[in-house]
Design a protein around this motif. Structure first.
Motif, PDB file in Angstrom:
ATOM      1  N   CYS A 271       0.809  -1.223   0.000  1.00 12.75           N
ATOM      2  CA  CYS A 271       0.000   0.000   0.000  1.00 12.75           C
ATOM      3  C   CYS A 271       0.843   1.274   0.000  1.00 12.75           C
ATOM      4  O   CYS A 271       0.484   2.256  -0.663  1.00 12.75           O
ATOM      5  CB  CYS A 271      -0.940  -0.012   1.205  1.00 12.75           C
ATOM      6  SG  CYS A 271      -2.166  -1.333   1.153  1.00 12.75           S
ATOM      7  N   ASN A 272       1.947   1.275   0.733  1.00  8.41           N
ATOM      8  CA  ASN A 272       2.768   2.489   0.756  1.00  8.41           C
ATOM      9  C   ASN A 272       3.506   2.708  -0.560  1.00  8.41           C
ATOM     10  O   ASN A 272       3.783   3.851  -0.926  1.00  8.41           O
ATOM     11  CB  ASN A 272       3.739   2.447   1.935  1.00  8.41           C
ATOM     12  CG  ASN A 272       3.037   2.769   3.250  1.00  8.41           C
ATOM     13  OD1 ASN A 272       2.155   3.611   3.299  1.00  8.41           O
ATOM     14  ND2 ASN A 272       3.434   2.082   4.322  1.00  8.41           N
ATOM     15  N   TYR A 301      -0.405   7.926   4.559  1.00  4.70           N
ATOM     16  CA  TYR A 301       0.445   6.749   4.732  1.00  4.70           C
ATOM     17  C   TYR A 301      -0.425   5.598   5.200  1.00  4.70           C
ATOM     18  O   TYR A 301      -1.598   5.779   5.572  1.00  4.70           O
ATOM     19  CB  TYR A 301       1.577   7.023   5.724  1.00  4.70           C
ATOM     20  CG  TYR A 301       1.118   7.454   7.098  1.00  4.70           C
ATOM     21  CD1 TYR A 301       0.841   6.521   8.105  1.00  4.70           C
ATOM     22  CD2 TYR A 301       0.939   8.811   7.399  1.00  4.70           C
ATOM     23  CE1 TYR A 301       0.403   6.932   9.359  1.00  4.70           C
ATOM     24  CE2 TYR A 301       0.504   9.216   8.647  1.00  4.70           C
ATOM     25  CZ  TYR A 301       0.244   8.274   9.629  1.00  4.70           C
ATOM     26  OH  TYR A 301      -0.197   8.673  10.863  1.00  4.70           O
ATOM     27  N   SER A 302       0.137   4.389   5.210  1.00  4.69           N
ATOM     28  CA  SER A 302      -0.648   3.204   5.534  1.00  4.69           C
ATOM     29  C   SER A 302       0.051   2.332   6.574  1.00  4.69           C
ATOM     30  O   SER A 302       1.286   2.246   6.598  1.00  4.69           O
ATOM     31  CB  SER A 302      -0.892   2.375   4.264  1.00  4.69           C
ATOM     32  OG  SER A 302      -1.577   1.178   4.550  1.00  4.69           O
ATOM     33  N   SER A 382       1.944  -3.165   4.206  1.00  2.71           N
ATOM     34  CA  SER A 382       2.440  -1.789   4.299  1.00  2.71           C
ATOM     35  C   SER A 382       3.958  -1.805   4.182  1.00  2.71           C
ATOM     36  O   SER A 382       4.487  -2.153   3.153  1.00  2.71           O
ATOM     37  CB  SER A 382       1.967  -1.142   5.601  1.00  2.71           C
ATOM     38  OG  SER A 382       0.574  -0.934   5.559  1.00  2.71           O
TER      39      SER A 382
END
Length: 447
Positions: A271-272, A301-302, A382
């Motif tokens: 994800c990031n 951010y994740s 992440s």
């Protein structure tokens, strides 16, 4: 003294709860020959599918299941949480759970509880007669209370958890052997204290099921190399549950539940990396490996699993999004997440949930602004080390799901319909005839 005499547990009814972490209801329902005991529980009492929580991560699920309230009340949102007003993160432990646990309510009612291997319970609670902490504990020596429990468990070669690193090898034989050994010792420990302790609530969790699912679930779904080993492991799980059921008297209700469902894993989603590629996230320099390395230009951010935070001015140390732009920025991020597609053209997100819809309580100050509930096959990761690819493959072939968790109650007065994880705690307390305030829970009794 007979077995039923030893199972007196003081005045009132008793409940024996057994967690089977990550076992989907469809696995049980579709394999009656593998699960004769669980299916018998379902037909003689009640059994069915329930929803998990947002997010469906074991570290958040077990605090929610054992308290009956959402992460906004428990204060635990996942395997890794963020400090208030900081980019520092920590791994939540038992002391971080802010809501009242089932066994505490049992103790406060003057009853006895034996608690074994529940995730996110370290250090062990000394207000119950016996506890060995589960997942995230450093080892039996520090996780068991009182000392007699530690000595007994060590004599059984009891382990807190299976060695998951063995599952990373292409040859899963050592992993499967370790899973069986861990399961065997867990069963022997449960059996020993069900027979030896006076209890009103016995609460034990089989965590190894989650581990086996992570590394073998796709083999089961696609008739892969280890399908028979997968089913053989579950034949043993069901046999052990049947033997535990046979130990209980007529005044004891057995409850079996999982904390989330499971499905096959096709793609890990970084994800990031996706946020960085789409202009939401940047770093101070090329050498970055933590949340603290993000730059002042970062807008979001994740953290795992699928939790997204707006880098909000006044809330985050280097927040870049002014408060008056928060709703607009969050809506933009939500729309982009809803539109994200995987390599096969499928949407990654089943839905994107806002914090207001998922969390409420006194401990929602570190709640994510958005949570993505992924479609089956997309496992949201992440990490801050970056990389070139958003979609990747790892050693695991199974992943958690929000839907398809399971619940079985050995009581024909129970009804499992439109239920979720929050209903379990009030159901157990109702079975124990312990009075509670309905407003204390996000769920309701199913009995």
């Amino acid at each position: 003294m007979g077995l039923f005499d030893r199972l007196r547990g003081g005045e009132g009814p008793r409940v024996a709860f057994f967690g089977i972490d990550g076992v989907p209801y469809s696995l049980v329902a579709d394999n009656e020959e593998t699960f004769p005991n669980l299916n018998a529980m379902g037909s003689e009492g009640a059994g069915g599918t329930i929803d998990s929580i947002v997010p469906p991560e074991s570290s958040a699920c077990w605090p929610a299941l054992t308290t009956g309230v959402n992460p906004g009340e428990t204060g635990v949102y996942g395997f890794q949480d963020r400090e208030v007003g900081s980019y520092d993160t920590y791994v939540p432990m038992g002391r971080d759970v802010q809501a009242t646990r089932l066994w505490t309510r049992v103790s406060d009612a003057g009853r006895e509880a034996t608690v074994m291997n529940v995730p996110v319970t370290f250090p062990p609670d000394r207000d119950v007669q016996r506890m060995v902490s589960g997942f995230l504990s450093p080892g039996v020596e520090k996780a068991a209370y009182p000392d007699e429990l530690r000595e007994t468990l060590e004599g059984l070669d009891y382990k807190i958890d299976v060695n998951a690193k063995l599952g990373h090898a292409d040859d899963k034989s050592d992993f499967i052997e370790d899973a069986h050994e861990t399961l065997d010792a867990r069963f022997e420990a449960f059996k020993h204290y069900i027979e030896e302790d006076d209890w009103n609530l016995f609460f034990g969790v089989f965590m190894t099921t989650d581990r086996v699912n992570h590394f073998l679930f796709k083999d089961y779904v696609q008739d892969g190399e280890y399908k028979e080993e997968f089913l053989e492991f579950y034949r043993k799980v069901d046999r052990y549950l049947g033997e535990l059921r046979d130990l209980l008297d007529d005044e004891t209700t057995m409850v079996v539940a999982s904390d989330h469902g499971f499905t096959q894993l096709d793609h890990e989603v970084k994800c990031n990396v996706w946020l960085e590629e789409n202009g939401w996230l940047s770093y101070e320099d090329d050498d970055h490996d933590s949340l603290g390395d993000i730059s002042d230009d970062t807008r979001a951010y994740s953290l795992i699993p699928g939790r997204f935070y707006v880098n909000l001015e006044g809330r985050e140390p280097r927040g870049s999004v002014p408060e008056e732009e928060y709703e607009e920025v969050r809506a933009e991020l939500k729309a982009e997440l809803e539109a994200m597609e995987g390599p096969d053209g499928r949407k990654v997100a089943d839905r994107v949930v806002t914090k207001e819809d998922a969390f409420r309580g006194d401990h929602d100050d570190i709640a994510p602004d958005l949570v993505v509930i992924p479609n089956h096959g997309f496992d949201l990761k992440s990490g801050f080390k970056g990389g070139d690819e958003v979609f990747a493959k790892g050693p695991r072939n199974g992943m958690h799901s929000f839907d398809n968790a399971c619940l079985f109650v050995d009581d024909d007065d129970a009804s499992i319909s439109d239920a979720d994880l929050y209903d379990i705690a009030p159901t157990v307390l109702d079975l124990l005839e312990i009075e509670t305030d309905r407003s204390d829970f996000d769920g309701a009794s199913l009995v």
